[in-house]
Design a protein around this motif. Structure first.
Motif, PDB file in Angstrom:
ATOM      1  N   ARG A 174       4.028 -15.719 -30.765  1.00  0.00           N
ATOM      2  CA  ARG A 174       2.208 -16.874 -29.636  1.00  0.00           C
ATOM      3  C   ARG A 174       3.000 -17.926 -30.638  1.00  0.00           C
ATOM      4  NH1 ARG A 174      -2.189 -15.540 -32.074  1.00  0.00           N
ATOM      5  NH2 ARG A 174      -4.363 -16.542 -30.201  1.00  0.00           N
ATOM      6  N   ARG A 207       2.221 -22.133 -30.726  1.00  0.00           N
ATOM      7  CA  ARG A 207       1.603 -22.713 -30.931  1.00  0.00           C
ATOM      8  C   ARG A 207       1.905 -24.273 -31.382  1.00  0.00           C
ATOM      9  NH1 ARG A 207      -2.354 -19.852 -34.933  1.00  0.00           N
ATOM     10  NH2 ARG A 207      -2.494 -18.500 -33.798  1.00  0.00           N
ATOM     11  N   GLU A 221      -3.850 -13.791 -19.110  1.00  0.00           N
ATOM     12  CA  GLU A 221      -3.673 -13.539 -20.827  1.00  0.00           C
ATOM     13  C   GLU A 221      -3.662 -15.063 -21.216  1.00  0.00           C
ATOM     14  OE1 GLU A 221      -1.797  -9.945 -21.072  1.00  0.00           O
ATOM     15  OE2 GLU A 221      -3.261  -8.828 -19.338  1.00  0.00           O
ATOM     16  N   SER A 222      -2.349 -15.300 -19.910  1.00  0.00           N
ATOM     17  CA  SER A 222      -1.218 -16.564 -20.571  1.00  0.00           C
ATOM     18  C   SER A 222      -2.677 -17.677 -20.689  1.00  0.00           C
ATOM     19  CB  SER A 222      -0.563 -17.051 -19.828  1.00  0.00           C
ATOM     20  OG  SER A 222       0.218 -17.817 -20.334  1.00  0.00           O
ATOM     21  N   ALA A 259      -5.868 -17.384 -21.177  1.00  0.00           N
ATOM     22  CA  ALA A 259      -7.122 -16.993 -22.084  1.00  0.00           C
ATOM     23  C   ALA A 259      -6.081 -17.524 -23.651  1.00  0.00           C
ATOM     24  CB  ALA A 259      -6.908 -15.843 -22.196  1.00  0.00           C
ATOM     25  N   ASP A 260      -4.937 -16.656 -23.615  1.00  0.00           N
ATOM     26  CA  ASP A 260      -4.113 -17.926 -25.224  1.00  0.00           C
ATOM     27  C   ASP A 260      -4.233 -18.881 -25.504  1.00  0.00           C
ATOM     28  OD1 ASP A 260      -1.958 -16.386 -27.529  1.00  0.00           O
ATOM     29  OD2 ASP A 260      -0.688 -17.968 -25.810  1.00  0.00           O
ATOM     30  N   GLY A 307      -6.236 -21.064 -24.775  1.00  0.00           N
ATOM     31  CA  GLY A 307      -7.217 -21.431 -24.960  1.00  0.00           C
ATOM     32  C   GLY A 307      -7.847 -21.497 -26.720  1.00  0.00           C
ATOM     33  N   THR A 308      -7.235 -20.327 -27.178  1.00  0.00           N
ATOM     34  CA  THR A 308      -7.031 -19.945 -28.179  1.00  0.00           C
ATOM     35  C   THR A 308      -6.194 -20.461 -29.022  1.00  0.00           C
ATOM     36  OG1 THR A 308      -7.851 -17.357 -27.410  1.00  0.00           O
ATOM     37  CG2 THR A 308      -6.734 -17.862 -29.461  1.00  0.00           C
ATOM     38  N   HIS A 309      -4.978 -21.108 -29.121  1.00  0.00           N
ATOM     39  CA  HIS A 309      -4.313 -21.820 -29.232  1.00  0.00           C
ATOM     40  C   HIS A 309      -4.945 -23.097 -29.406  1.00  0.00           C
ATOM     41  CE1 HIS A 309      -1.016 -18.868 -30.494  1.00  0.00           C
ATOM     42  NE2 HIS A 309      -0.978 -18.479 -28.645  1.00  0.00           N
ATOM     43  N   VAL A 358      -7.845 -24.180 -29.639  1.00  0.00           N
ATOM     44  CA  VAL A 358      -8.915 -24.862 -30.553  1.00  0.00           C
ATOM     45  C   VAL A 358      -8.342 -23.950 -31.584  1.00  0.00           C
ATOM     46  CG1 VAL A 358     -11.430 -23.590 -31.626  1.00  0.00           C
ATOM     47  CG2 VAL A 358     -10.955 -23.625 -28.751  1.00  0.00           C
ATOM     48  N   THR A 359      -7.536 -23.260 -32.085  1.00  0.00           N
ATOM     49  CA  THR A 359      -7.286 -23.332 -33.421  1.00  0.00           C
ATOM     50  C   THR A 359      -6.319 -23.934 -33.779  1.00  0.00           C
ATOM     51  OG1 THR A 359      -7.055 -21.109 -33.081  1.00  0.00           O
ATOM     52  CG2 THR A 359      -5.473 -21.821 -34.614  1.00  0.00           C
TER      53      THR A 359
END
Length: 225
Positions: A86, A90, A115-116, A118-119, A121-123, A125-126
């Protein structure tokens, strides 16, 4: 974000191929590397495990000729799809200009695709991308492995992954089908974004100096073949 080196007269773009493990990201880059003329591509670098999965990234600089007097280079990366890499994903996403999301059409991989995404999108934003930057980020979706038995219907993939209607392509990357079309689309989208912004990224690094690119610029002939 695009980086412009006025001294070298070059503009650099970073495109990241994202998706679940074994969806065909590395295969895309391998097929592209095989098809592009040697003088138009750099060395393909792959760091893999003993199981031939991408461990960190593949890097392929493609020199595409001059746009507005600048030599254009697209740098193509893949990310490792496995869950435990993960943080590596990033790191690869930092400074990107466009995303190709490679989805696996095998019916057993529907959850992995979601799931990928969504992962991803999270990255983003982070990494600090604002809602406006996310909205303007160029995307292309590739539905790979369309040759598998009982492949997930396109309408179902589109509904789950691409309800916003970004450019999308069917592909069988192992045979080279849909690979060049996907690359052409993301390059065109990245250049169109730069033109629409007058060549300015919302948050350029101190070393980058932006130069406007004409709104009528298109991808060079290497990508139109």
């Amino acid at each position: 974000m695009a980086l412009i080196n006025h001294r070298a007269r070059e503009i650099h773009f970073k495109i990241v191929y994202y998706g679940p493990g074994l969806c065909g990201k590395t295969t895309n880059l391998m097929r592209l590397h095989d098809r592009l003329p040697p003088e138009r591509r750099g060395r393909l670098i792959s760091i893999a495990t003993d199981h031939e999965r991408t461990l960190f990234f593949d890097f392929l600089p493609i020199e595409l000729g001059a746009i507005a007097g600048l030599t254009t280079r697209f740098h193509l990366y893949t990310v490792p799809g496995q869950v435990y890499y993960r943080l590596s994903r990033r790191a690869v996403l930092q400074g990107l200009d466009g995303i190709v999301f490679v989805a696996d059409s095998h019916p057993a991989r529907e959850d992995a695709n979601r799931e990928s995404l969504a992962d991803l999108g999270t990255h983003l934003v982070t990494l600090g991308l604002s809602p406006e930057q996310l909205r303007r980020l160029p995307w292309v979706f590739q539905y790979n492995k369309r040759d598998v038995a009982a492949a997930v219907p396109l309408a179902r993939l589109r509904s789950a992954l691409n309800p916003g209607g970004a450019p999308e392509f069917e592909a069988v990357a192992s045979q080279g089908r849909g690979v060049a079309e996907t690359l052409r689309a993301i390059c065109k989208a990245v250049l169109a974004r730069l033109a629409s912004e007058g060549g300015h990224d919302p948050a350029p690094p101190p070393a980058a100096v932006a130069t406007p690119i004409a709104a009528g610029s298109t991808a060079p002939a290497t990508l139109r073949a």
